[in-house]
Design a protein around this motif. Structure first.
Motif, mmCIF file in Angstrom:
data_model
loop_
_atom_site.group_PDB
_atom_site.id
_atom_site.type_symbol
_atom_site.label_atom_id
_atom_site.label_comp_id
_atom_site.label_asym_id
_atom_site.label_seq_id
_atom_site.Cartn_x
_atom_site.Cartn_y
_atom_site.Cartn_z
ATOM 1 N N PRO A 224 0.802 -1.226 0.000
ATOM 2 C CA PRO A 224 0.000 0.000 0.000
ATOM 3 C C PRO A 224 0.833 1.274 0.000
ATOM 4 C CG PRO A 224 -0.942 -1.599 1.511
ATOM 5 C CD PRO A 224 0.382 -2.160 1.072
ATOM 6 N N SER A 225 1.932 1.289 0.738
ATOM 7 C CA SER A 225 2.746 2.511 0.791
ATOM 8 C C SER A 225 3.368 2.830 -0.560
ATOM 9 C CB SER A 225 3.842 2.371 1.850
ATOM 10 O OG SER A 225 4.714 1.299 1.543
ATOM 11 N N ARG A 226 3.746 1.792 -1.326
ATOM 12 C CA ARG A 226 4.320 2.032 -2.648
ATOM 13 C C ARG A 226 3.253 2.521 -3.617
ATOM 14 N NH1 ARG A 226 9.163 0.541 -5.022
ATOM 15 N NH2 ARG A 226 9.844 0.536 -2.847
ATOM 16 N N ARG A 227 2.055 1.956 -3.529
ATOM 17 C CA ARG A 227 0.980 2.435 -4.408
ATOM 18 C C ARG A 227 0.624 3.875 -4.074
ATOM 19 N NH1 ARG A 227 -5.132 0.094 -4.558
ATOM 20 N NH2 ARG A 227 -5.048 0.965 -2.455
ATOM 21 N N ARG A 228 0.574 4.219 -2.784
ATOM 22 C CA ARG A 228 0.250 5.592 -2.402
ATOM 23 C C ARG A 228 1.296 6.569 -2.930
ATOM 24 N NH1 ARG A 228 -1.182 3.109 2.537
ATOM 25 N NH2 ARG A 228 0.843 3.648 3.450
ATOM 26 N N LYS A 229 2.562 6.171 -2.862
ATOM 27 C CA LYS A 229 3.616 7.059 -3.361
ATOM 28 C C LYS A 229 3.456 7.300 -4.848
ATOM 29 C CE LYS A 229 8.586 7.870 -3.371
ATOM 30 N NZ LYS A 229 9.910 7.398 -2.909
ATOM 31 N N LEU A 230 3.132 6.250 -5.602
ATOM 32 C CA LEU A 230 2.920 6.396 -7.032
ATOM 33 C C LEU A 230 1.734 7.322 -7.302
ATOM 34 C CD1 LEU A 230 3.439 5.586 -9.989
ATOM 35 C CD2 LEU A 230 1.922 3.629 -9.604
ATOM 36 N N GLU A 231 0.626 7.108 -6.601
ATOM 37 C CA GLU A 231 -0.563 7.924 -6.828
ATOM 38 C C GLU A 231 -0.305 9.385 -6.474
ATOM 39 O OE1 GLU A 231 -3.981 4.487 -6.052
ATOM 40 O OE2 GLU A 231 -3.376 5.824 -4.423
ATOM 41 N N ARG A 232 0.372 9.631 -5.340
ATOM 42 C CA ARG A 232 0.676 11.015 -4.956
ATOM 43 C C ARG A 232 1.588 11.680 -5.974
ATOM 44 N NH1 ARG A 232 1.202 8.890 0.442
ATOM 45 N NH2 ARG A 232 3.472 8.858 0.165
ATOM 46 N N SER A 233 2.560 10.942 -6.466
ATOM 47 C CA SER A 233 3.496 11.514 -7.441
ATOM 48 C C SER A 233 2.790 11.852 -8.745
ATOM 49 C CB SER A 233 4.650 10.522 -7.697
ATOM 50 O OG SER A 233 5.386 10.288 -6.519
ATOM 51 N N LEU A 234 1.893 10.971 -9.189
ATOM 52 C CA LEU A 234 1.151 11.233 -10.427
ATOM 53 C C LEU A 234 0.207 12.428 -10.246
ATOM 54 C CD1 LEU A 234 0.319 7.582 -11.555
ATOM 55 C CD2 LEU A 234 1.984 9.146 -12.586
ATOM 56 N N GLU A 235 -0.411 12.529 -9.070
ATOM 57 C CA GLU A 235 -1.273 13.677 -8.797
ATOM 58 C C GLU A 235 -0.471 14.970 -8.796
ATOM 59 O OE1 GLU A 235 -3.057 12.703 -5.103
ATOM 60 O OE2 GLU A 235 -4.441 11.212 -5.949
ATOM 61 N N GLN A 236 0.726 14.933 -8.232
ATOM 62 C CA GLN A 236 1.585 16.116 -8.206
ATOM 63 C C GLN A 236 1.988 16.524 -9.609
ATOM 64 O OE1 GLN A 236 4.831 15.684 -5.479
ATOM 65 N NE2 GLN A 236 5.499 17.800 -5.662
ATOM 66 N N ALA A 237 2.280 15.535 -10.450
ATOM 67 C CA ALA A 237 2.646 15.827 -11.833
ATOM 68 C C ALA A 237 1.468 16.450 -12.578
ATOM 69 C CB ALA A 237 3.108 14.562 -12.526
ATOM 70 N N ASP A 238 0.253 15.915 -12.346
ATOM 71 C CA ASP A 238 -0.941 16.484 -12.991
ATOM 72 C C ASP A 238 -1.178 17.910 -12.532
ATOM 73 O OD1 ASP A 238 -1.439 14.189 -14.413
ATOM 74 O OD2 ASP A 238 -2.859 13.367 -12.961
ATOM 75 N N SER A 239 -0.957 18.175 -11.249
ATOM 76 C CA SER A 239 -1.142 19.511 -10.700
ATOM 77 C C SER A 239 -0.167 20.502 -11.328
ATOM 78 C CB SER A 239 -0.963 19.484 -9.181
ATOM 79 O OG SER A 239 -1.059 20.758 -8.630
ATOM 80 N N ASP A 240 1.059 20.073 -11.578
ATOM 81 C CA ASP A 240 2.053 20.938 -12.173
ATOM 82 C C ASP A 240 1.714 21.263 -13.628
ATOM 83 O OD1 ASP A 240 3.396 20.861 -9.810
ATOM 84 O OD2 ASP A 240 5.342 20.347 -10.676
ATOM 85 N N ASP A 241 0.966 20.371 -14.289
ATOM 86 C CA ASP A 241 0.606 20.603 -15.671
ATOM 87 C C ASP A 241 -0.503 21.636 -15.813
ATOM 88 O OD1 ASP A 241 2.450 18.826 -16.643
ATOM 89 O OD2 ASP A 241 1.041 17.120 -16.741
ATOM 90 N N GLU A 242 -1.285 21.840 -14.758
ATOM 91 C CA GLU A 242 -2.433 22.748 -14.843
ATOM 92 C C GLU A 242 -1.997 24.214 -14.727
ATOM 93 O OE1 GLU A 242 -5.020 21.465 -11.757
ATOM 94 O OE2 GLU A 242 -5.541 19.575 -12.753
#
Length: 242
Positions: A224-242
């Motif tokens: 779970p901790s590895r999946r959460r890190k991936l999801e948070r990182s992808l969300e951060q990348a999406d936020s930077d694109d906006e």
């Protein structure tokens, strides 16, 4: 820590093709090692003993691996250098699963082998039995020897695999080339600590990452901790694109 075992569907033979065995052997290949020692028997003879140790930073993943293969879990906090930059250290939880420590056990995980790792007699990684479960195998490899990071300089997410064994990383590249989503990889390079690494192209990481952890809740075969890190990182990348 709790020693409760998760309810995981496990085949009787740990070497047959199955999602649980694929996940297990991915972890074993990525972060496993055989520890050898000698002990005296009651009649004074020396007897070689060996057990397998698999390390993970996620408690639930450690419990899942124990449910598949048995063994005991030890928890400690460790500090280690980053593979790409040895001037930086990180402190994290470390869960070590020890399998086959029974002094009467002469084989590990149902097979008599010098290494008791997923390799053949010539040292080639033998992942063929898990070809129908490439998602779980790659998930185990990523959680065993992979890294996930958000790259602030480019606003992208990076996934890389790091290991001392070049042959393992070459086998991982072949698995990625055959997986159903496009996951181009870079060339193998040496790390500053003497091992090797390669990365998946940043543009391919979102699709690959989502495929890798798709439906993992149904089997429980994930950290779970590895999946959460991936999801948070992808969300951060999406936020930077906006």
């Amino acid at each position: 820590m709790s020693d409760a075992r998760r309810e995981i569907e496990v085949p009787a033979d740990p070497l047959v093709g199955h999602p649980a065995t694929a996940y297990l052997w991915g972890h074993v290949a990525g972060s496993g090692r055989v520890v050898r020692s000698e002990a005296r028997t009651t009649d004074g003879e020396r007897r070689r003993r060996e057990h397998l140790e698999v390390v993970t930073n996620d408690e639930q993943s450690a419990q899942v691996l124990a449910a598949i293969a048995g063994g005991d879990i030890d928890h400690e906090t460790s500090s280690r250098e980053y593979a790409h930059d040895t001037s930086i250290t990180r402190t994290e939880d470390e869960y070590t699963l020890s399998i086959g420590e029974d002094e009467d056990s002469e084989e590990l995980l149902g097979r008599t082998s010098v290494l008791s790792l997923p390799v053949d007699g010539r040292g080639n990684y033998r992942f063929g039995a898990f070809s129908s479960h490439d998602r779980e195998l790659l998930r185990g490899l990523l959680e065993g020897c992979g890294t996930i990071c958000f790259k602030s300089s480019s606003g992208t997410v990076g996934i890389s695999f790091v290991h001392d064994d070049r042959a393992l990383l070459e086998a991982t590249q072949e698995l990625l080339a055959d997986c159903p989503v496009t996951a181009p990889v870079g060339e193998l390079s040496e790390t500053s600590s003497g091992g090797y690494w390669f990365g998946i192209d940043d543009d391919a990481v979102p699709e690959f990452g989502m495929w890798l952890y798709e439906d993992c809740e149904a089997t429980g075969l994930f950290a779970p901790s590895r999946r959460r890190k991936l999801e948070r990182s992808l969300e951060q990348a999406d936020s930077d694109d906006e």
